[in-house]
Write an enzyme that holds these catalytic residues in place. Structure first.
Site, PDB file in Angstrom:
ATOM      1  N   ASP A  56      14.726  50.176  37.770  1.00 27.89           N
ATOM      2  CA  ASP A  56      16.169  49.962  37.819  1.00 27.89           C
ATOM      3  C   ASP A  56      16.927  51.275  37.964  1.00 27.89           C
ATOM      4  O   ASP A  56      17.986  51.328  38.590  1.00 27.89           O
ATOM      5  CB  ASP A  56      16.633  49.225  36.558  1.00 27.89           C
ATOM      6  CG  ASP A  56      16.260  47.746  36.594  1.00 27.89           C
ATOM      7  OD1 ASP A  56      15.906  47.247  37.681  1.00 27.89           O
ATOM      8  OD2 ASP A  56      16.315  47.089  35.539  1.00 27.89           O
ATOM      9  N   GLY A  57      16.394  52.344  37.376  1.00 29.83           N
ATOM     10  CA  GLY A  57      17.036  53.647  37.524  1.00 29.83           C
ATOM     11  C   GLY A  57      17.059  54.107  38.967  1.00 29.83           C
ATOM     12  O   GLY A  57      18.040  54.706  39.426  1.00 29.83           O
ATOM     13  N   ASN A 132      26.228  49.306  36.345  1.00 33.32           N
ATOM     14  CA  ASN A 132      25.877  48.803  35.019  1.00 33.32           C
ATOM     15  C   ASN A 132      26.998  48.919  33.999  1.00 33.32           C
ATOM     16  O   ASN A 132      27.413  47.923  33.407  1.00 33.32           O
ATOM     17  CB  ASN A 132      24.657  49.560  34.479  1.00 33.32           C
ATOM     18  CG  ASN A 132      23.353  48.888  34.809  1.00 33.32           C
ATOM     19  OD1 ASN A 132      23.329  47.855  35.470  1.00 33.32           O
ATOM     20  ND2 ASN A 132      22.258  49.474  34.350  1.00 33.32           N
ATOM     21  N   ARG A 158      38.708  53.222  16.131  1.00 37.65           N
ATOM     22  CA  ARG A 158      38.186  54.445  15.522  1.00 37.65           C
ATOM     23  C   ARG A 158      36.681  54.299  15.414  1.00 37.65           C
ATOM     24  O   ARG A 158      36.188  53.325  14.849  1.00 37.65           O
ATOM     25  CB  ARG A 158      38.793  54.693  14.138  1.00 37.65           C
ATOM     26  CG  ARG A 158      40.266  55.079  14.165  1.00 37.65           C
ATOM     27  CD  ARG A 158      40.821  55.207  12.745  1.00 37.65           C
ATOM     28  NE  ARG A 158      42.179  55.725  12.744  1.00 37.65           N
ATOM     29  CZ  ARG A 158      43.271  54.994  12.920  1.00 37.65           C
ATOM     30  NH1 ARG A 158      43.152  53.679  13.130  1.00 37.65           N
ATOM     31  NH2 ARG A 158      44.471  55.545  12.885  1.00 37.65           N
ATOM     32  N   ASP A 160      32.646  55.919  17.276  1.00 39.31           N
ATOM     33  CA  ASP A 160      31.933  56.843  18.163  1.00 39.31           C
ATOM     34  C   ASP A 160      32.362  56.720  19.616  1.00 39.31           C
ATOM     35  O   ASP A 160      32.378  57.707  20.357  1.00 39.31           O
ATOM     36  CB  ASP A 160      30.425  56.612  18.065  1.00 39.31           C
ATOM     37  CG  ASP A 160      29.843  57.156  16.772  1.00 39.31           C
ATOM     38  OD1 ASP A 160      30.587  57.813  16.014  1.00 39.31           O
ATOM     39  OD2 ASP A 160      28.647  56.928  16.513  1.00 39.31           O
ATOM     40  N   THR A 171      22.641  43.527  30.019  1.00 41.21           N
ATOM     41  CA  THR A 171      21.308  43.532  29.420  1.00 41.21           C
ATOM     42  C   THR A 171      20.828  44.937  29.071  1.00 41.21           C
ATOM     43  O   THR A 171      19.720  45.097  28.559  1.00 41.21           O
ATOM     44  CB  THR A 171      20.288  42.894  30.385  1.00 41.21           C
ATOM     45  OG1 THR A 171      20.336  43.594  31.635  1.00 41.21           O
ATOM     46  CG2 THR A 171      20.607  41.424  30.620  1.00 41.21           C
ATOM     47  N   SER A 176      21.907  46.429  23.428  1.00 42.86           N
ATOM     48  CA  SER A 176      21.429  47.176  22.263  1.00 42.86           C
ATOM     49  C   SER A 176      22.522  47.365  21.220  1.00 42.86           C
ATOM     50  O   SER A 176      22.237  47.611  20.048  1.00 42.86           O
ATOM     51  CB  SER A 176      20.875  48.538  22.696  1.00 42.86           C
ATOM     52  OG  SER A 176      21.914  49.410  23.110  1.00 42.86           O
TER      53      SER A 176
END
Length: 278
Positions: A56-57, A132, A158, A160, A171, A176
């Protein structure tokens, strides 16, 4: 499913492969199959079909190589590792791919992509596309930003950072983070928080939000500093970001539709669930 206009000229094919041994073997076989076929012309310039070999990369890289030609290009992926979300063929199915392309009638399957517009304090505007996802983070300190959906201030975030993904990107990093998996034919974006602060003082929704095609997302940072913005597999750093806008792009990515096209749910099952135990 739509059909791309075909002419009597030879189909221009670009073969893009990563550096792995198996990928090179597949590329060599494809070159040999098309090199002397009068119906095909091997060229990385202005191709009709881009064959991505790897994972996929590799297909993400191929997408960005030809993102300015999306109206004219169809993609097809050959995976030389485990099954990928953008690949219809495994490395042992090259003969099937060759046969399908020789009988191709121009049919395609289209998926939405992400339009990213970054506005800096000095007035510069940077535009990009993502297949993506895109994220905005402030690494050294907590990021504080207003999340504006369709010109309505939705929340003050507020934490990360914030991720916005396409259905095909749902996906990946999005999953994740606990985001939902969307079928890639759904024309929508997904906004997912990255480690948000939630306590008695600060509150965010704390769950992913699905944004329809007609709406746009704006992330408006409330503190000066350096922000890290990712666009698929590319990362950039900008100082004093005024806002970053996300919406569904007018263009889409088109894949060659063949009898071997693997259904999205088969891919999800293969990637995350596998064969059930008996």
């Amino acid at each position: 499913m739509t059909q791309m206009n075909f002419t009597d000229r030879a189909t221009r094919v670009a073969i893009i492969a990563n550096g792995k041994y198996q990928s090179k073997r597949v590329a060599s076989k494809l070159f040999a199959a098309f090199k002397h076929d009068p119906d095909f012309y091997l060229s990385k310039k202005d191709p009709d079909i881009v064959i991505s070999i790897g994972g996929d990369g590799m297909l993400l890289s191929a997408f960005h190589m030809y993102e300015k030609q999306l109206d004219k290009v169809r993609f097809v992926g050959v995976h030389t590792g485990h099954l990928g979300f953008y690949t219809d063929y495994r490395d042992f199915e090259v003969d099937t791919l060759i046969n399908n392309l020789k009988n191709d009638e121009g049919e395609q399957i289209s998926y939405p992509i992400l339009k990213v517009t970054i506005t800096l304090e000095d007035g510069r505007v940077i535009r990009a596309r993502a297949l993506n996802e895109s994220t905005i983070k402030r690494i050294e300190k907590t990021m504080v930003a207003d999340v504006v959906i369709n010109q309505v201030v939705f929340e003050r975030f507020r934490g990360d950072g914030i991720l916005v993904s396409t259905p095909t990107g749902s996906t990946a990093y999005n999953k994740s983070l606990g985001g939902a998996v969307l079928h890639p034919t759904i024309e929508a974006l997904q906004l997912t928080e990255i480690s948000s602060l939630n306590n008695r003082v600060y509150r965010t929704l704390g769950s992913s939000v699905i944004i329809p095609k007609k709406d746009a997302i704006e992330i408006v940072p409330k503190r000066v500093g350096v922000y890290t913005i990712s666009i698929d597999n590319k990362t950039v750093h900008y100082k004093n970001v005024t806002k970053i806008e996300y919406s569904i792009d007018e263009k889409s990515i088109n894949f060659v539709s063949t009898p071997s096209h693997t259904s999205f749910w088969e891919r999800v099952n293969d990637a995350f669930i596998g064969e059930p135990e008996h």
